[in-house]
Design a protein around this motif. Structure first.
Motif, PDB file in Angstrom:
ATOM      1  N   VAL A 191      60.592  26.931  33.283  1.00 10.64           N
ATOM      2  CA  VAL A 191      61.488  27.616  32.382  1.00 10.64           C
ATOM      3  C   VAL A 191      61.223  29.200  32.325  1.00 10.64           C
ATOM      4  CG1 VAL A 191      62.246  28.218  29.980  1.00 10.64           C
ATOM      5  CG2 VAL A 191      61.961  25.590  30.762  1.00 10.64           C
ATOM      6  N   ASN A 192      59.927  29.313  32.511  1.00 11.43           N
ATOM      7  CA  ASN A 192      59.295  30.809  32.495  1.00 11.43           C
ATOM      8  C   ASN A 192      59.708  31.213  33.932  1.00 11.43           C
ATOM      9  OD1 ASN A 192      58.360  31.000  30.035  1.00 11.43           O
ATOM     10  ND2 ASN A 192      56.352  30.141  30.559  1.00 11.43           N
ATOM     11  N   ASP A 193      59.565  30.647  34.913  1.00 16.33           N
ATOM     12  CA  ASP A 193      59.765  31.045  36.371  1.00 16.33           C
ATOM     13  C   ASP A 193      61.053  31.140  36.584  1.00 16.33           C
ATOM     14  OD1 ASP A 193      56.992  30.839  36.725  1.00 16.33           O
ATOM     15  OD2 ASP A 193      57.091  29.174  37.827  1.00 16.33           O
ATOM     16  N   THR A 194      62.004  30.447  36.013  1.00 13.10           N
ATOM     17  CA  THR A 194      63.373  30.601  36.185  1.00 13.10           C
ATOM     18  C   THR A 194      64.199  31.577  35.454  1.00 13.10           C
ATOM     19  OG1 THR A 194      63.402  28.263  36.950  1.00 13.10           O
ATOM     20  CG2 THR A 194      65.598  29.433  36.501  1.00 13.10           C
ATOM     21  N   PHE A 195      63.651  31.618  33.857  1.00 14.12           N
ATOM     22  CA  PHE A 195      64.647  32.432  33.084  1.00 14.12           C
ATOM     23  C   PHE A 195      63.651  33.727  32.541  1.00 14.12           C
ATOM     24  CE2 PHE A 195      68.176  29.789  33.185  1.00 14.12           C
ATOM     25  CZ  PHE A 195      67.825  28.397  33.175  1.00 14.12           C
ATOM     26  N   GLY A 196      62.411  33.403  32.809  1.00 12.89           N
ATOM     27  CA  GLY A 196      61.454  34.756  32.252  1.00 12.89           C
ATOM     28  C   GLY A 196      60.706  34.385  31.025  1.00 12.89           C
ATOM     29  N   HIS A 197      59.691  34.917  30.689  1.00 16.75           N
ATOM     30  CA  HIS A 197      58.711  34.686  29.713  1.00 16.75           C
ATOM     31  C   HIS A 197      59.560  34.610  27.951  1.00 16.75           C
ATOM     32  CE1 HIS A 197      55.129  33.791  31.804  1.00 16.75           C
ATOM     33  NE2 HIS A 197      55.353  34.553  32.711  1.00 16.75           N
ATOM     34  N   LEU A 198      60.346  35.507  28.299  1.00 11.86           N
ATOM     35  CA  LEU A 198      61.122  35.663  26.823  1.00 11.86           C
ATOM     36  C   LEU A 198      62.058  34.290  26.637  1.00 11.86           C
ATOM     37  CD1 LEU A 198      62.301  39.589  26.989  1.00 11.86           C
ATOM     38  CD2 LEU A 198      60.525  38.546  25.858  1.00 11.86           C
ATOM     39  N   ALA A 199      62.721  33.843  27.516  1.00 13.78           N
ATOM     40  CA  ALA A 199      63.508  32.659  27.671  1.00 13.78           C
ATOM     41  C   ALA A 199      62.412  31.447  27.321  1.00 13.78           C
ATOM     42  CB  ALA A 199      63.889  32.262  28.852  1.00 13.78           C
ATOM     43  N   GLY A 200      61.032  31.624  27.746  1.00 12.69           N
ATOM     44  CA  GLY A 200      60.145  30.655  27.262  1.00 12.69           C
ATOM     45  C   GLY A 200      60.056  30.604  25.907  1.00 12.69           C
ATOM     46  N   ASP A 201      59.725  31.682  25.418  1.00 14.77           N
ATOM     47  CA  ASP A 201      59.446  31.945  23.864  1.00 14.77           C
ATOM     48  C   ASP A 201      60.642  31.528  22.967  1.00 14.77           C
ATOM     49  OD1 ASP A 201      57.805  35.183  24.186  1.00 14.77           O
ATOM     50  OD2 ASP A 201      57.068  33.424  24.585  1.00 14.77           O
TER      51      ASP A 201
END
Length: 571
Positions: free
Chosen positions: A444-454
């Motif tokens: 999720v972090n690699d695909t959408f970014g760490h903000l998306a992970g948050d």
């Protein structure tokens, strides 16, 4: 035991092992140079495994500073060393002095492994200790039993094992005595400094409270100067208010503050009835608060109903002035009938927000002849204490909650979980722990970014807290993308149904982020005491292991501790 002591202990013992390893290596080289050791290959082999053991010790000494270091990985180093030492016996035999050196070195390593278990509360069994002793004995005996094993060899091998075991016990006893002595000295200095710091903080807090009381006293002095004609009576009232204010500073409990104010008014004014009602959410109270004291045996429900109706009157007219309900038995309102000669109500406002009402009744004529200043001051003082309580409870609540998800954090979990376990130990009961972890969170972090992970973490936390509130459980962010649901009093069947509901809600939830939709899934582990775990202290660990089993066997499933997942059983 403090981590500083653990690291200092490991650092010191590594210095000792480094010196001992140097002696062994030097002895190997000298023995080969003098011809006492016949094989160069054998010398190189033992030099290499001793050097590797020394390097591993250095690495552990560095990692011991970290919070995540638990000492269990030390067993890998020990096991590899003894395996390589036993294999070395196949290539040839060592001289007697070298055998003694390696025997001592091996015993020290075994004892160090046991002490590591004590320091970091890791694996408590002696399985590895037995394996170490067997391998160490084999490494010494194998060179002398090349072809045929005689009965004498078996006796010698058994005696070697028993001797090494006794030596391990003796050396470990000595090590524990030394470590304990040094730990007491180290911890004594460390905790004394901590105590001094805490005392300083308490003194600063006390100073702030004293300043608040002094400010209140100054305010009361102004009132005294304006009411010289009733000095004696006002002094009694002021002292009572001061006592109540002091009690406010000792407590951050709204219920206790209300009771303190009611008791003070009733005693100072000799009132026949004092009641107060506080709306919910006035100060972290999830339900309205109602308290009253009376000289008569009035029905609480009736007094509460009339108090709430009085609050609604203030809400409708928006008045901040006292409401005269009855004056000398003449009732202006159809509430609190036959509850006193004189009855008045005082609204409690915080800024422009009405949050409660105070009811005071007296049996004497002209009970409120001296005015309402005392009651108004009591309400104002209570409002100030309410604001102070809310500020304190807000800060306390912030300390309990995770900054990203706003649910309980691991620090608060450690506190209430230990209390929960102690209560079960003392009074009996059952507890279930559910641990959930987001599957493929890195993707999720690699695909959408760490903000998306948050956002994914916050979405899971929101669902976790919703389920917790629904079933009276506690939702916790345990760390990273791991979450807990602590279910006190829930049996395994109830816990599993809750886990299914949580799992389904997470799987069906859609996270919208920057115009894209993200869906996540979780692996969930469930453990229950006493149905799946007989040791209460291991419920959390077993839930973690069950979750990890799900992560390594397909993900996206619920695993009950000690049981196969239904999908696995069908395979």
């Amino acid at each position: 035991m403090s981590r500083e002591f653990k690291w200092e202990y490991i650092r010191r013992q590594q210095k000792f092992y480094r010196a001992f390893a140097f002696i062994i290596i030097a002895s190997l080289i000298i023995s080969r140079t003098c011809g006492l050791l016949q094989s160069t290959r054998l010398m190189v082999y033992y030099v290499v495994i001793t050097t590797l053991a020394c390097m591993a010790d250095q690495i552990f000494a560095v990692f011991a500073k970290r919070e995540s270091f638990n000492g269990r990985t030390y067993k890998i180093k020990c096991l590899l060393f003894f395996i390589l030492f036993a294999i070395g016996g196949i290539f040839g035999s060592l001289t007697l002095p070298l055998v003694i050196l390696y025997l001592v070195y091996g015993i020290l390593i075994i004892c160090e492994d046991l002490i590591m278990d004590d320091l970091f509360d890791s694996y408590k069994g002696y399985t590895f200790t037995i394996i170490y002793v067997l391998l160490l004995s084999a490494g010494i005996i194998i060179p002398y039993v090349k072809k045929e094993i005689q009965s004498a060899d078996i006796v010698i091998f058994g005696a070697m094992i028993i001797g090494i075991g006794l030596a391990v016990v003796l050396v470990r006893r000595i090590s524990i005595l030394v470590a304990t002595s040094w730990s007491e000295k180290f911890n004594d200095v460390y905790y004394k400094s901590q105590d001094v710091q805490k005392e300083n903080e308490k003194l600063l807090e006390l100073q702030e409270r004293i300043e608040e009381v002094n400010n209140a006293i100054n305010y009361q002095k102004v009132q005294l100067s304006e009411t010289n004609s009733a000095l004696e009576k006002k002094n009694i009232e002021i002292h009572s208010l001061m006592d109540v204010m002091i009690s406010y500073t000792k407590s951050f409990d709204v219920d206790a503050d209300i009771k303190s104010m009611i008791r003070s008014i009733k005693e100072v004014k000799n009132a026949s009835l004092v009641a107060m009602f506080i709306e919910k959410d006035a100060c972290f109270n999830k339900e309205p608060i109602f308290e009253f004291e009376s000289n008569e045996n009035y029905a609480p429900n009736t007094i509460r109903k009339d108090t709430v109706e009085t609050l609604n009157i203030f809400r409708k007219n928006g008045s901040r002035e006292p409401l005269v309900i009855a004056e000398n038995y003449i009732h202006n309102r159809s509430i609190f009938e036959r509850k006193g000669c004189c009855i008045s109500a005082f609204p409690a406002y915080e800024n422009d927000e009405l949050y409660g009402v105070l009811i005071v009744a007296g049996d004497k004529y002209d009970f409120f002849f001296s005015g309402y200043d005392y009651y108004k001051s009591a309400v104002v003082d209570f409002t100030a204490s309410l604001i102070s309580d809310r500020l304190y409870l807000t800060m306390e609540d912030m300390a309990k909650r995770d900054g990203l998800t706003k649910i309980y954090n691991r620090i608060h979990f450690n506190r209430f979980y230990d209390e929960m376990l102690d209560n079960i130990k003392n009074n009996g009961g059952t507890i279930s722990v559910l641990m959930a972890d987001i599957d493929h969170f890195k993707k999720v972090n690699d695909t959408f970014g760490h903000l998306a992970g948050d956002e994914a973490i916050k979405a899971l936390a929101k669902i976790d807290e919703k389920i917790a509130k629904k079933y009276g459980c506690e939702a916790v962010r345990f760390g990273g993308e791991e979450f807990l649901l602590v279910m006190n009093g829930k049996n395994l069947d109830e816990a599993y149904r809750i886990a299914e509901e949580l799992h389904k809600a997470i799987r069906e939830d859609v996270i919208e982020f920057e115009g894209r939709e993200i869906k996540i899934n979780t692996s969930i582990g469930v453990a229950n005491y006493p149905e799946t775990v007989q040791e209460l202290d291991k419920v959390l660990d077993r839930a973690d292991k069950a979750m990890y089993y799900g992560k390594t066997h397909g993900r996206g499933r619920i695993i009950i501790d000690g049981r196969w997942d239904p999908e696995d059983m069908d395979k």
